[in-house]
Motif scaffolding. Structure first.
Motif, PDB file in Angstrom:
ATOM      1  N   PHE A 117    -105.071  -0.217 -82.365  1.00 38.36           N
ATOM      2  CA  PHE A 117    -104.977  -1.395 -83.220  1.00 38.36           C
ATOM      3  C   PHE A 117    -104.211  -2.530 -82.545  1.00 38.36           C
ATOM      4  O   PHE A 117    -104.390  -3.703 -82.893  1.00 38.36           O
ATOM      5  N   LEU A 118    -103.384  -2.202 -81.568  1.00 37.55           N
ATOM      6  CA  LEU A 118    -102.602  -3.220 -80.860  1.00 37.55           C
ATOM      7  C   LEU A 118    -103.495  -4.198 -80.099  1.00 37.55           C
ATOM      8  O   LEU A 118    -103.047  -5.292 -79.739  1.00 37.55           O
ATOM      9  N   PHE A 119    -104.741  -3.817 -79.865  1.00 34.98           N
ATOM     10  CA  PHE A 119    -105.718  -4.709 -79.250  1.00 34.98           C
ATOM     11  C   PHE A 119    -105.813  -6.024 -80.031  1.00 34.98           C
ATOM     12  O   PHE A 119    -105.949  -7.107 -79.442  1.00 34.98           O
ATOM     13  N   PHE A 120    -105.694  -5.935 -81.351  1.00 34.87           N
ATOM     14  CA  PHE A 120    -105.889  -7.114 -82.199  1.00 34.87           C
ATOM     15  C   PHE A 120    -104.683  -8.050 -82.197  1.00 34.87           C
ATOM     16  O   PHE A 120    -104.786  -9.182 -82.669  1.00 34.87           O
ATOM     17  N   VAL A 121    -103.546  -7.603 -81.667  1.00 40.93           N
ATOM     18  CA  VAL A 121    -102.417  -8.514 -81.469  1.00 40.93           C
ATOM     19  C   VAL A 121    -102.838  -9.629 -80.516  1.00 40.93           C
ATOM     20  O   VAL A 121    -102.525 -10.805 -80.724  1.00 40.93           O
ATOM     21  N   GLY A 122    -103.560  -9.257 -79.462  1.00 37.84           N
ATOM     22  CA  GLY A 122    -104.080 -10.241 -78.523  1.00 37.84           C
ATOM     23  C   GLY A 122    -105.306 -10.962 -79.044  1.00 37.84           C
ATOM     24  O   GLY A 122    -105.478 -12.168 -78.823  1.00 37.84           O
ATOM     25  N   TRP A 123    -106.157 -10.244 -79.766  1.00 38.98           N
ATOM     26  CA  TRP A 123    -107.389 -10.837 -80.292  1.00 38.98           C
ATOM     27  C   TRP A 123    -107.101 -12.002 -81.231  1.00 38.98           C
ATOM     28  O   TRP A 123    -107.772 -13.024 -81.195  1.00 38.98           O
ATOM     29  N   PHE A 124    -106.087 -11.881 -82.066  1.00 40.42           N
ATOM     30  CA  PHE A 124    -105.763 -12.928 -83.033  1.00 40.42           C
ATOM     31  C   PHE A 124    -104.901 -14.043 -82.439  1.00 40.42           C
ATOM     32  O   PHE A 124    -104.455 -14.929 -83.160  1.00 40.42           O
ATOM     33  N   SER A 125    -104.664 -14.012 -81.129  1.00 39.87           N
ATOM     34  CA  SER A 125    -103.793 -15.018 -80.517  1.00 39.87           C
ATOM     35  C   SER A 125    -104.543 -16.250 -80.028  1.00 39.87           C
ATOM     36  O   SER A 125    -103.935 -17.288 -79.772  1.00 39.87           O
ATOM     37  N   ILE A 126    -105.853 -16.155 -79.882  1.00 40.38           N
ATOM     38  CA  ILE A 126    -106.651 -17.249 -79.316  1.00 40.38           C
ATOM     39  C   ILE A 126    -107.608 -17.801 -80.370  1.00 40.38           C
ATOM     40  O   ILE A 126    -108.239 -17.052 -81.116  1.00 40.38           O
ATOM     41  N   ASN A 127    -107.734 -19.117 -80.413  1.00 46.52           N
ATOM     42  CA  ASN A 127    -108.699 -19.772 -81.287  1.00 46.52           C
ATOM     43  C   ASN A 127    -109.179 -21.052 -80.623  1.00 46.52           C
ATOM     44  O   ASN A 127    -108.790 -21.375 -79.500  1.00 46.52           O
ATOM     45  N   ASN A 128    -110.029 -21.786 -81.317  1.00 46.67           N
ATOM     46  CA  ASN A 128    -110.590 -23.027 -80.753  1.00 46.67           C
ATOM     47  C   ASN A 128    -109.517 -24.075 -80.454  1.00 46.67           C
ATOM     48  O   ASN A 128    -109.703 -24.945 -79.606  1.00 46.67           O
ATOM     49  N   ASN A 129    -108.396 -23.990 -81.154  1.00 44.98           N
ATOM     50  CA  ASN A 129    -107.355 -25.010 -80.992  1.00 44.98           C
ATOM     51  C   ASN A 129    -106.549 -24.854 -79.706  1.00 44.98           C
ATOM     52  O   ASN A 129    -106.003 -25.827 -79.190  1.00 44.98           O
ATOM     53  N   ASN A 130    -106.433 -23.619 -79.195  1.00 50.22           N
ATOM     54  CA  ASN A 130    -105.581 -23.424 -78.021  1.00 50.22           C
ATOM     55  C   ASN A 130    -106.322 -22.901 -76.798  1.00 50.22           C
ATOM     56  O   ASN A 130    -105.720 -22.659 -75.769  1.00 50.22           O
TER      57      ASN A 130
END
Length: 456
Positions: A117-130
């Protein structure tokens, strides 16, 4: 007093993880895992002990910021592979006829939250804004992470000379990494605040490699931080960590730079190292020689490692794995259940041959079973396939992702994994998010361009 300070830092980072989101939450998570011992126990609840408090804090943060919904998870291109792992963990839990289904489900939940589940710590860190600032390396999380690592790596270097680790002493692990019978440099293992030399060495190596290749223009402070991470990786004395990092570095350089440039790099490194070696003090020469020999001993353990270095060798790990395979025969498909090794085998004094179970393969044999092994292979294979197929969108990240997957597979096979998941899986999630977001942007721009052409 020191324990109180550690506790305040420990709980403060949990609060910061809950409070923030995106890349800032990702940053606090990686710093927290690096500066606090993984065995600290402040809140007497299993979901809030050790590093589990950071996993739980991340889940609470997702709820707090309204991010915990099926749509956000389904967007992940590796979602199906992770759901397959969830299903496998569920089956291991409910088929646990030794500890019971309720205990199995609880242990399975803790296992998944503290690993995959720790994979999603990184997955939720990037978006269109950054995404643009990340790709242009103007606001890379590493530029903020590196200064924080300096405090820990300086502390690690100090413990090497004093041969004491006050932080581990404060949490009840006094003298854990002092081996008086070992006459090599590994007589004291540098671990910083971490409770594992293997995990600390791997974490230093990961942060070091990412910083070298993901930060283009490095300040003097950043260069100093990278050097300190490299020194601490070697002083941790974990052969499994060092070899894993070297393998990942070779894969990345060959894939991204090409074989000829890689050879040139190594010729330059060898030349510079040889020149520096000639002017080093004899004590540093001896230390460098021992580090080199310890790495080589992984390849040829019988002649070098067992005689010169106290600690586990390849032969010892082979014995552990073979013993674990005997347990696998009893429950081949779904193992004996989560936590069986610690609660039944070790406490029951039945662990002859398993020793410290210093390989994930041992846990597969005793606790998880063959179906888990197949699911693990599917997950990591799909990671490599996704990174390779989308390399054109951010090649330096894609190839680094492939290198880290191979590195972690090697590390899982030959080391006590422990909290290594907290350093590897978030980085893999971060890389996946970069490739996914960049691909989405590029394909969207292409589609928009084609639409404009049609209008003309």
């Amino acid at each position: 007093m020191l324990f109180l300070i550690i506790t305040i830092i420990y709980l403060s980072f949990a609060f910061l993880i809950i409070k923030h989101k995106g890349e800032k939450r990702f940053l606090y998570f990686l710093i927290a895992a690096f500066i606090v011992p993984g065995n600290i126990n402040v809140i007497p609840m299993s979901l809030f002990t050790g590093f589990m408090i950071y996993s739980s804090a991340f889940v609470m943060s997702l709820f707090y910021h309204g991010e915990f919904n099926a749509r956000n998870f389904k967007q992940c291109p590796l979602f199906n592979s992770f759901m397959l792992m969830v299903l496998n963990c569920f089956l291991i839990a409910i088929l646990d006829d030794i500890q019971g289904q309720m205990v199995g489900l609880w242990e399975g939940l803790k296992f998944f939250l503290s690993t995959y589940f720790l994979f999603f710590v990184g997955w939720f860190s990037i978006n269109n804004n950054n995404i643009h600032s990340v790709l242009n390396q103007r606001n890379n999380f590493l530029t903020k992470l590196l200064p924080a690592t300096i405090i820990i790596t300086l502390y690690g270097l100090a413990t090497f000379f004093t041969r004491t680790n006050p932080i581990l002493d404060a949490v009840g692990l006094e003298g854990r990494f002092l081996f008086e019978n070992d006459e090599s440099y590994r007589s004291f293992r540098v671990t910083g605040p971490n409770i594992s030399a293997e995990v600390y060495g791997l974490a230093c190596g990961i942060y070091c490699i990412c910083s070298i290749f993901w930060i283009k223009k490095k300040s003097k402070l950043q260069i100093f931080a990278i050097v300190m991470l490299l020194i601490n990786m070697f002083l941790a004395g974990s052969r499994a960590a060092m070899v894993s990092i070297i393998i990942s570095l070779l894969i990345y350089l060959v894939a991204y730079k090409g074989i000829y440039k890689t050879i040139k790099y190594f010729i330059v490194v060898i030349f510079i190292s040889t020149c520096l070696y000639q002017v080093m003090p004899s004590s540093i020469k001896d230390l460098s020689s021992e580090i080199t020999t310890s790495v080589i001993s992984v390849i040829n353990p019988s002649d070098i490692g067992d005689e010169m270095f106290v600690g586990s060798s390849v032969d010892g790990r082979t014995l552990q794995i073979m013993t674990a395979m005997e347990y696998l025969k009893e429950h081949p498909f779904f193992g004996h259940g989560f936590g069986y090794a610690g609660k039944v085998v070790m406490k029951g004094g039945k662990h002859d041959g398993l020793m410290g179970m210093e390989s994930h393969i041992c846990f597969i044999g005793v606790e998880y079973g063959l179906i888990y092994a197949i699911t693990l292979i599917i997950l990591f294979t799909n990671c490599i396939i996704y990174f390779y197929k989308n390399k054109k969108y951010a090649p330096q990240y894609a190839y680094m992702g492939i290198a880290f997957v191979v590195m972690f597979i090697f590390f899982l096979s030959g080391a006590w994994v422990g909290e290594a998941w907290y350093f590897v899986m978030p980085i893999l999630g971060y890389i996946t998010a970069i490739l996914y977001t960049r691909k989405k942007q590029v394909t969207g721009q292409v589609a928009l361009s084609r639409e404009r052409v049609k209008q003309i």
